[in-house]
Write a protein that holds these residues in place. Structure first.
Motif, PDB file in Angstrom:
ATOM      1  N   ASP A 178       0.877  -1.169   0.000  1.00 45.20           N
ATOM      2  CA  ASP A 178       0.000   0.000   0.000  1.00 45.20           C
ATOM      3  C   ASP A 178       0.911   1.214   0.000  1.00 45.20           C
ATOM      4  N   GLY A 179       1.053   1.846  -1.169  1.00 49.75           N
ATOM      5  CA  GLY A 179       1.963   2.976  -1.310  1.00 49.75           C
ATOM      6  C   GLY A 179       1.308   4.295  -0.951  1.00 49.75           C
ATOM      7  N   THR A 180       2.119   5.208  -0.399  1.00 53.16           N
ATOM      8  CA  THR A 180       1.655   6.540  -0.021  1.00 53.16           C
ATOM      9  C   THR A 180       2.533   7.573  -0.702  1.00 53.16           C
ATOM     10  N   THR A 181       1.943   8.560  -1.360  1.00 51.87           N
ATOM     11  CA  THR A 181       2.732   9.577  -2.034  1.00 51.87           C
ATOM     12  C   THR A 181       3.394  10.512  -1.034  1.00 51.87           C
ATOM     13  N   SER A 182       4.587  10.978  -1.395  1.00 58.32           N
ATOM     14  CA  SER A 182       5.343  11.864  -0.498  1.00 58.32           C
ATOM     15  C   SER A 182       5.237  13.325  -0.902  1.00 58.32           C
ATOM     16  N   PHE A 183       4.440  13.663  -1.901  1.00 62.17           N
ATOM     17  CA  PHE A 183       4.410  15.025  -2.431  1.00 62.17           C
ATOM     18  C   PHE A 183       3.546  15.981  -1.605  1.00 62.17           C
ATOM     19  N   PHE A 184       2.623  15.469  -0.778  1.00 64.38           N
ATOM     20  CA  PHE A 184       1.797  16.337   0.055  1.00 64.38           C
ATOM     21  C   PHE A 184       2.526  16.593   1.374  1.00 64.38           C
ATOM     22  N   VAL A 185       3.487  17.521   1.319  1.00 70.56           N
ATOM     23  CA  VAL A 185       4.377  17.757   2.460  1.00 70.56           C
ATOM     24  C   VAL A 185       3.631  18.323   3.657  1.00 70.56           C
ATOM     25  N   SER A 186       2.508  18.977   3.433  1.00 71.84           N
ATOM     26  CA  SER A 186       1.759  19.550   4.556  1.00 71.84           C
ATOM     27  C   SER A 186       1.056  18.484   5.398  1.00 71.84           C
ATOM     28  N   ASP A 187       0.990  17.255   4.878  1.00 72.44           N
ATOM     29  CA  ASP A 187       0.326  16.169   5.603  1.00 72.44           C
ATOM     30  C   ASP A 187       1.364  15.356   6.362  1.00 72.44           C
ATOM     31  N   TYR A 188       1.294  15.387   7.664  1.00 68.01           N
ATOM     32  CA  TYR A 188       2.195  14.578   8.489  1.00 68.01           C
ATOM     33  C   TYR A 188       1.406  13.623   9.400  1.00 68.01           C
ATOM     34  N   THR A 189       0.107  13.513   9.152  1.00 72.63           N
ATOM     35  CA  THR A 189      -0.745  12.651   9.979  1.00 72.63           C
ATOM     36  C   THR A 189      -1.257  11.452   9.199  1.00 72.63           C
ATOM     37  N   GLU A 190      -2.059  11.716   8.179  1.00 72.62           N
ATOM     38  CA  GLU A 190      -2.641  10.625   7.400  1.00 72.62           C
ATOM     39  C   GLU A 190      -1.572   9.814   6.685  1.00 72.62           C
ATOM     40  N   VAL A 191      -0.482  10.469   6.312  1.00 72.84           N
ATOM     41  CA  VAL A 191       0.574   9.778   5.589  1.00 72.84           C
ATOM     42  C   VAL A 191       1.179   8.649   6.432  1.00 72.84           C
ATOM     43  N   ASP A 192       1.141   8.792   7.745  1.00 73.43           N
ATOM     44  CA  ASP A 192       1.626   7.740   8.647  1.00 73.43           C
ATOM     45  C   ASP A 192       0.498   6.813   9.095  1.00 73.43           C
ATOM     46  N   ASN A 193      -0.694   7.370   9.274  1.00 74.02           N
ATOM     47  CA  ASN A 193      -1.836   6.523   9.635  1.00 74.02           C
ATOM     48  C   ASN A 193      -2.114   5.483   8.550  1.00 74.02           C
ATOM     49  N   ASN A 194      -1.814   5.840   7.315  1.00 72.37           N
ATOM     50  CA  ASN A 194      -2.034   4.923   6.202  1.00 72.37           C
ATOM     51  C   ASN A 194      -1.132   3.694   6.298  1.00 72.37           C
ATOM     52  N   VAL A 195      -0.017   3.834   6.990  1.00 77.38           N
ATOM     53  CA  VAL A 195       0.891   2.706   7.230  1.00 77.38           C
ATOM     54  C   VAL A 195       0.448   1.935   8.468  1.00 77.38           C
ATOM     55  N   GLY A 217       5.935  11.026   7.949  1.00 80.41           N
ATOM     56  CA  GLY A 217       5.459  12.181   8.702  1.00 80.41           C
ATOM     57  C   GLY A 217       6.561  13.057   9.278  1.00 80.41           C
ATOM     58  N   LEU A 218       7.609  12.453   9.837  1.00 77.56           N
ATOM     59  CA  LEU A 218       8.681  13.235  10.454  1.00 77.56           C
ATOM     60  C   LEU A 218       9.381  14.104   9.415  1.00 77.56           C
ATOM     61  N   ASP A 219       9.614  13.558   8.246  1.00 72.30           N
ATOM     62  CA  ASP A 219      10.239  14.314   7.164  1.00 72.30           C
ATOM     63  C   ASP A 219       9.382  15.514   6.778  1.00 72.30           C
ATOM     64  N   HIS A 220       8.070  15.327   6.709  1.00 68.96           N
ATOM     65  CA  HIS A 220       7.179  16.413   6.330  1.00 68.96           C
ATOM     66  C   HIS A 220       7.162  17.515   7.390  1.00 68.96           C
ATOM     67  N   ILE A 221       7.233  17.134   8.659  1.00 65.21           N
ATOM     68  CA  ILE A 221       7.310  18.135   9.728  1.00 65.21           C
ATOM     69  C   ILE A 221       8.602  18.940   9.591  1.00 65.21           C
ATOM     70  N   GLY A 222       9.703  18.260   9.278  1.00 64.12           N
ATOM     71  CA  GLY A 222      10.968  18.950   9.089  1.00 64.12           C
ATOM     72  C   GLY A 222      10.884  19.987   7.981  1.00 64.12           C
ATOM     73  N   HIS A 223      10.281  19.616   6.864  1.00 66.93           N
ATOM     74  CA  HIS A 223      10.142  20.560   5.755  1.00 66.93           C
ATOM     75  C   HIS A 223       9.249  21.738   6.124  1.00 66.93           C
ATOM     76  N   LEU A 224       8.250  21.490   6.961  1.00 62.61           N
ATOM     77  CA  LEU A 224       7.309  22.545   7.323  1.00 62.61           C
ATOM     78  C   LEU A 224       7.885  23.520   8.345  1.00 62.61           C
ATOM     79  N   SER A 225       8.539  22.983   9.390  1.00 61.64           N
ATOM     80  CA  SER A 225       8.935  23.871  10.495  1.00 61.64           C
ATOM     81  C   SER A 225      10.264  23.527  11.155  1.00 61.64           C
ATOM     82  N   GLY A 226      11.042  22.596  10.578  1.00 61.89           N
ATOM     83  CA  GLY A 226      12.385  22.351  11.072  1.00 61.89           C
ATOM     84  C   GLY A 226      12.479  21.355  12.215  1.00 61.89           C
ATOM     85  N   PRO A 227      13.717  20.999  12.596  1.00 65.70           N
ATOM     86  CA  PRO A 227      13.930  19.950  13.607  1.00 65.70           C
ATOM     87  C   PRO A 227      13.592  20.361  15.031  1.00 65.70           C
TER      88      PRO A 227
END
Length: 377
Positions: A178-195, A217-227
């Protein structure tokens, strides 16, 4: 006068062309590759070195683990696990590191620190080049010899959930995915719930040998607001809970069975910079945690040393030998010795012999001046 000017201009153009050629040669170096294609017949393993007593061990050693779960957390920096954030937000993982049956390392990822090249490094043991940054946008099927292909060829049943880069790299290799796209960087919740939504069911099943999970999800949070974002802590806690779920499930299945123990691998593909990006060579981008957890290992006790620095490419050869598979032809990694420290000295030497044989063959095929001594034959 015009002739001199023309000659000067031609010389300048020639120097520019040579400079561009040297730059491209250094920036896109020729990869170290075996001349054999992936579909070619596998090279038979070398005979074990002679010993004082006779031995009938002439095959690749048997697997060390019955089944394996690889949990890849995208953009997981080493200090997220081994630093203060790990102690605060990942208590179960910290306990496994300090007092559990585990081995922990800091795996160094070579640039470019983007997802597709790093998946290649983790599964082939080779070092991808910068050209893979471009290919990362539309990943083609991986034709290079790799761990996934070897596992499938050996009859192992592989299930994957997560970043669909894996599905593009390894088409037709998974019995379920079950693949999940990584292009919706603003999503850090459903992208992990799908796994995670698949875990309760798949962990109860017996119809798989290798389970791969890639959390974005962690990668998307980093892109949005940093470590240093306030979102990092809750996401690390979520990942810690998933590690606990997988580990306790594997332990419960192991009870009462005499089969080989399972293995849980927790790792990152790359880290993130202080601005939350990745792709370069800063310490935050190249240093990732690598945890191998199994009841096959001794329980840790007493004060722990800092995690050993290893190469990300070392995981492919370690998993191959741990699963009883041939080492990928282009692997430049070395076996992580703590994983086999429970075996006899002769068995450990056999693993090193297989690793050394594969590396010497790769060197021989890529260095014309290489001479193979008789002692290796």
């Amino acid at each position: 006068m015009r002739l001199r000017s023309g000659a000067l201009a031609a010389s300048c153009l020639l120097v520019q062309a040579l400079g561009a050629g040297l730059f491209l040669r250094g920036f896109f170096p020729a990869p170290v590759r075996s001349r054999s294609l992936r579909g070619a017949a596998p090279i038979p393993p070398p005979e074990p070195p002679p010993s004082g007593s006779s031995s009938n061990w002439t095959k690749v050693p048997s697997p060390l683990f019955k089944r394996t779960v690889i949990m890849l957390i995208d953009a997981l920096r080493d200090d997220f696990v081994f630093g203060s954030k790990g102690e605060q937000f990942m208590p179960y993982t910290t306990q496994l590191i300090e007092k559990g049956t585990s081995h922990s390392f800091v795996a160094e990822a070579k640039p470019p620190t983007v997802t597709m090249p790093r998946i290649k490094a983790l599964t082939t043991g080779s070092i991808p080049g910068f050209i893979d940054v471009i290919m990362n946008l539309n990943s083609p099927a991986l034709l290079e010899d790799n761990l996934i292909w070897q596992a499938k060829a050996a009859g192992k049943r592989i299930i994957f959930y997560g970043d669909d880069t894996w599905v593009r790299l390894f088409p037709k290799q998974f019995v379920e995915y079950d693949g999940t796209t990584s292009f919706f960087v603003s999503d850090y919740t459903e992208v992990d719930n799908n796994v995670t939504r698949h875990l309760d069911k798949v962990l109860k099943r017996e119809d798989w040998d290798l389970l791969i999970l890639h959390y974005l999800g962690l990668d998307h949070i980093g892109h949005l607001s940093g470590p240093n974002s306030i979102l990092i802590g809750p996401k690390l806690s979520e990942m810690d809970g998933i590690i606990k779920k997988i580990h306790t499930s594997l332990l419960s299945k192991e009870e009462g069975e005499k089969a080989l123990p399972p293995l849980l691998v927790v790792c990152g593909d790359h880290g993130m910079s202080e601005t939350g990006s990745h792709g370069g060579s800063s310490e935050g981008e190249v240093r990732t945690p690598l945890l191998l957890i199994s009841s096959a290992f001794n329980k840790r006790s007493g004060p722990q040393k800092p995690p050993e620095l290893v190469q990300q490419t070392d995981l492919a050869v370690t998993l191959a030998l741990g699963l009883g598979l041939p080492i990928s032809r282009n692997s430049v990694g070395k076996l992580l010795l703590p994983v086999v420290q429970q075996k006899t000295m002769r068995e450990q030497l056999r693993y090193l012999h297989l690793n050394g044989f594969q590396l010497s063959r790769l060197l021989q095929e890529n260095v014309p001046a290489y001479e193979k001594g008789k002692s290796w034959i």
